[in-house]
Design a protein around this motif. Structure first.
Motif, PDB file in Angstrom:
ATOM      1  N   GLU A 243       0.889  -0.982   0.058  1.00  0.00           N
ATOM      2  CA  GLU A 243      -0.157   0.179   0.033  1.00  0.00           C
ATOM      3  C   GLU A 243       0.734   0.875  -0.103  1.00  0.00           C
ATOM      4  N   LEU A 244       1.983   1.063   0.490  1.00  0.00           N
ATOM      5  CA  LEU A 244       2.800   2.119   0.990  1.00  0.00           C
ATOM      6  C   LEU A 244       3.504   2.499  -0.349  1.00  0.00           C
TER       7      LEU A 244
ATOM      8  N   SER B 108       1.093   3.826  -2.975  1.00  0.00           N
ATOM      9  CA  SER B 108       0.955   5.003  -3.149  1.00  0.00           C
ATOM     10  C   SER B 108       2.050   5.795  -3.808  1.00  0.00           C
ATOM     11  N   LYS B 109       3.331   5.493  -3.923  1.00  0.00           N
ATOM     12  CA  LYS B 109       3.980   6.729  -5.556  1.00  0.00           C
ATOM     13  C   LYS B 109       4.008   6.502  -6.286  1.00  0.00           C
TER      14      LYS B 109
ATOM     15  N   LEU C 191      -4.598  -3.323  -1.146  1.00  0.00           N
ATOM     16  CA  LEU C 191      -4.444  -3.128   0.102  1.00  0.00           C
ATOM     17  C   LEU C 191      -4.779  -3.906   1.064  1.00  0.00           C
TER      18      LEU C 191
ATOM     19  N   ARG D 267      -8.251   7.389   1.139  1.00  0.00           N
ATOM     20  CA  ARG D 267      -7.553   6.036  -0.207  1.00  0.00           C
ATOM     21  C   ARG D 267      -7.911   6.534  -1.516  1.00  0.00           C
TER      22      ARG D 267
ATOM     23  N   ALA E  69      -6.034   9.214  -2.372  1.00  0.00           N
ATOM     24  CA  ALA E  69      -4.381   9.007  -2.636  1.00  0.00           C
ATOM     25  C   ALA E  69      -4.120   8.361  -3.928  1.00  0.00           C
TER      26      ALA E  69
ATOM     27  N   TYR F  31       1.516  10.095   1.519  1.00  0.00           N
ATOM     28  CA  TYR F  31       0.948   9.559   2.199  1.00  0.00           C
ATOM     29  C   TYR F  31       0.765   8.842   3.362  1.00  0.00           C
TER      30      TYR F  31
ATOM     31  N   PRO G  73      -0.206   6.130   5.584  1.00  0.00           N
ATOM     32  CA  PRO G  73      -1.475   4.781   6.390  1.00  0.00           C
ATOM     33  C   PRO G  73      -1.895   5.072   7.410  1.00  0.00           C
TER      34      PRO G  73
ATOM     35  N   GLN H 149       9.012   9.686   5.389  1.00  0.00           N
ATOM     36  CA  GLN H 149       8.835   9.053   3.698  1.00  0.00           C
ATOM     37  C   GLN H 149       7.913   9.864   3.227  1.00  0.00           C
ATOM     38  N   ALA H 150       6.637  10.503   4.242  1.00  0.00           N
ATOM     39  CA  ALA H 150       5.588  10.974   2.891  1.00  0.00           C
ATOM     40  C   ALA H 150       5.713  12.278   3.064  1.00  0.00           C
TER      41      ALA H 150
END
Lengths: 259, 306
Positions: free
Chosen positions: A102-103, A106-107, A257, B49, B52, B79, B81, B146-147
């Motif tokens: 997910e992380l 998101s990029k 997800l 979400r 994003a 982003y 989570p 990281q965001a």
């Protein structure tokens, strides 16, 4: 494209950090080297067993180099596939379930790029493991049994590699929407099913990827000229791999997800 | 009037027959800090979400202004989570460099920016350690690093402090207060207090819909109504009296809970006079009487509870 490369670099760093880059090639090297060594020392091994009937020892004929080499490759279709599938089963499902996908997604990384990077990482492991394994099998075969035409060995190993790559790609596909154990089970089941179908009705299934191991063995025992060019199993394997990667990308896009 | 940074209109998300987000619209101005407030299951995570780009909306649109043509809008987005998962075999520094490279930086730039981001969130000392050994608070701060590393124009944070202990919570809130000076923040929370601490605007969600939205200052005065709180001893006569008070004409709304009652009134003076006179006349054993005005918390509890 650039980000696929970055994710691939991360994949390779992971395989190095988790020692996969070492232990999988070691397994392949051992499997490959064992076959010529055991074949060569078989009379001694039997003698040491002491209770072997006389006739068997005298009747033992050292198999040819090509046969030994194809037997060595044959090891990879059982234990080799098992090792590869167990390594690949977590590749997508692990990241999906723990949320690290997910992380990353998101990029600016597309699901397809993510899957291709994973696939390329698995391919690299397979390439290294099979290359080193075949090299060690070839070395001991040449030393103990007899020489072989190099080009035939390379071609035979490549055919085998394509078959193993099919199994890896299937695992990746199942890993994109199932939990790891289910993905491993299904991909082993489907590759075993294909191999079984090929051995039961070879004339029907000679165009499938499952015919590749047989083709590779014939190439080693009969030589390249005798076998000739047979592209259809390679073509169907390429299509299967393409289908698996495309399917995995689509499914990954839907299931990225954590639940 | 400046063009809003983010424009969400009629956004919907349904899973089969279950409606998770039921058609919401809002705008977020550049440089603002907006809290998405609501109980669990209100659709906050789903909304974030979708913004994003991780979930395709069932209907509606999300407009992000200023993203250059052909470029990926996620480059402008940070982003985090709810429970970020990293690769435990990486070090904190390596992960932030990885994130920075994915946002389009070259190796050298990524390393410099990653170092700065880690220092900013207070992970300088732990930057070279494996993430597997990080505590929950450190992981949350790494998530922020990281965001933030690519200086996004919009920062989306899903429950950034919910899983933290009071100290970790304090640290992250301090960071958010600093970060909001530089970029636009949207974060979700189920605690009104967190929202009031750093934000100037809130969007209250319930059951996939927006129950209330606006600037905190506006909402505060809007929901500042005269209110009287009465508590009596626990006896039948007193409770009956409280019920009778609830039916009086000057009471706009009465919330009775046994011997505890909260009355919204239109005229505080008159109400106070009447209630106290009656209580004295009928010999009601009062324990507590308070006249004041309702707060945002009351509004939030009403929206969330009712």
């Amino acid at each position: 494209m650039r980000n696929t490369w970055i994710v691939y670099q991360k994949e390779m760093l992971e395989t190095a950090r988790t020692y996969k880059l070492i232990w999988i090639p070691v397994v392949f090297i051992l499997l490959g080297a064992m076959q010529p060594i055991i074949t060569y020392y078989m009379p001694e091994i039997l003698q040491a067993a002491n209770n072997v009937p006389q006739g068997i020892l005298e009747g033992y004929v050292m198999p040819g180099a090509g046969t030994v080499m194809s037997q060595a490759l044959g090891q990879y279709s059982t234990i080799g596939i098992l090792v590869l599938v167990l390594v690949a089963m977590n590749s997508l499902s692990g990241e999906r379930y723990n949320g690290s996908a997910e992380l990353v997604l998101s990029k600016p990384v597309s699901p397809a790029g993510f899957v291709i990077a994973k696939w390329a990482g698995l391919f690299t492991i397979l390439f290294l493991a099979l290359g080193l394994g075949v090299a060690s099998a070839l070395y001991y075969t040449e030393q103990l049994i007899g020489s072989l035409p190099w080009m035939d060995v390379v071609a035979a190993a490549a055919l085998y590699g394509i078959w193993l790559l099919c199994a890896l790609s299937l695992t990746l596909l199942f890993s994109a929407f199932l939990r790891a154990p289910a993905a491993a089970f299904l991909s082993l089941l489907s590759s075993a099913g294909m191999a079984l179908a090929d051995s039961l009705m070879p004339s029907w299934f000679q165009w499938t990827p499952a015919a590749l191991p047989g083709l590779s063995a014939r190439l080693l025992s009969e030589g390249r000229e005798a076998v000739g060019v047979n592209l259809s199993p390679c073509l169907s394997a390429a299509l299967l791999i393409l289908f698996c990667v495309a399917g995995a990308s689509t499914l990954m896009g839907r299931n990225k997800l954590p639940k | 009037m400046m063009q809003p940074l983010l424009q969400v209109s009629n956004l919907r998300k349904s899973y089969g027959r279950h409606l998770s987000v039921g058609g919401i619209s809002f705008e977020i101005a550049q440089g603002s800090c907006v809290a998405l407030l609501g109980p669990n299951g209100a659709g906050k995570t789903t909304t974030l979400r979708m913004i994003a780009g991780l979930l395709p909306p069932s209907a509606g649109s999300i407009g992000f202004t200023g993203s250059y043509q052909g470029g990926d809008f996620r480059r402008e987005l940070g982003y985090l989570p709810q429970s970020p998962a990293f690769y435990g075999w990486m070090s904190g520094q390596e992960y932030v460099v990885f994130a920075a490279k994915l946002a389009g930086m070259n190796r050298k730039e990524a390393e410099g920016k990653a170092k700065a981001a880690l220092e900013r969130v207070g992970l300088k000392a732990a930057a070279r350690r494996r993430i597997a050994g990080y505590s929950g608070g450190m992981k949350q701060r790494l998530g922020l690093a990281q965001a933030l590393v690519h200086r996004p124009r919009l920062l989306l944070l899903d429950e950034p402090v919910s899983a933290l202990d009071p100290i970790g919570r304090r640290e992250v809130m301090e960071l958010l207060r600093e970060i909001r000076e530089e970029t636009t923040i949207v974060f979700s929370t189920h605690v009104l207090h967190d929202a009031e601490e750093v934000c100037d605007e809130i969007i209250v969600m319930k059951d996939g819909l927006i129950a209330e939205q606006g600037a905190l200052s506006v909402l505060r005065s809007k929901y500042s109504q005269p209110v009287i709180t009465v508590r009596t001893e626990k006896n039948a006569e007193a409770i009956q009296w409280l019920n009778s008070v609830g039916a009086k004409p000057f009471i706009l709304e009465a919330r009775l809970n046994g011997e505890h009652a909260v009355f919204n009134v239109d005229n505080l003076k008159q109400a106070r006079h009447t209630i106290l006179k009656e209580a004295a006349a009928s010999n009601i054993p009062l324990l507590q009487f308070e006249a004041g005005s309702s707060t945002l918390e009351d509004m939030f509890m009403k929206v969330v509870g009712g």
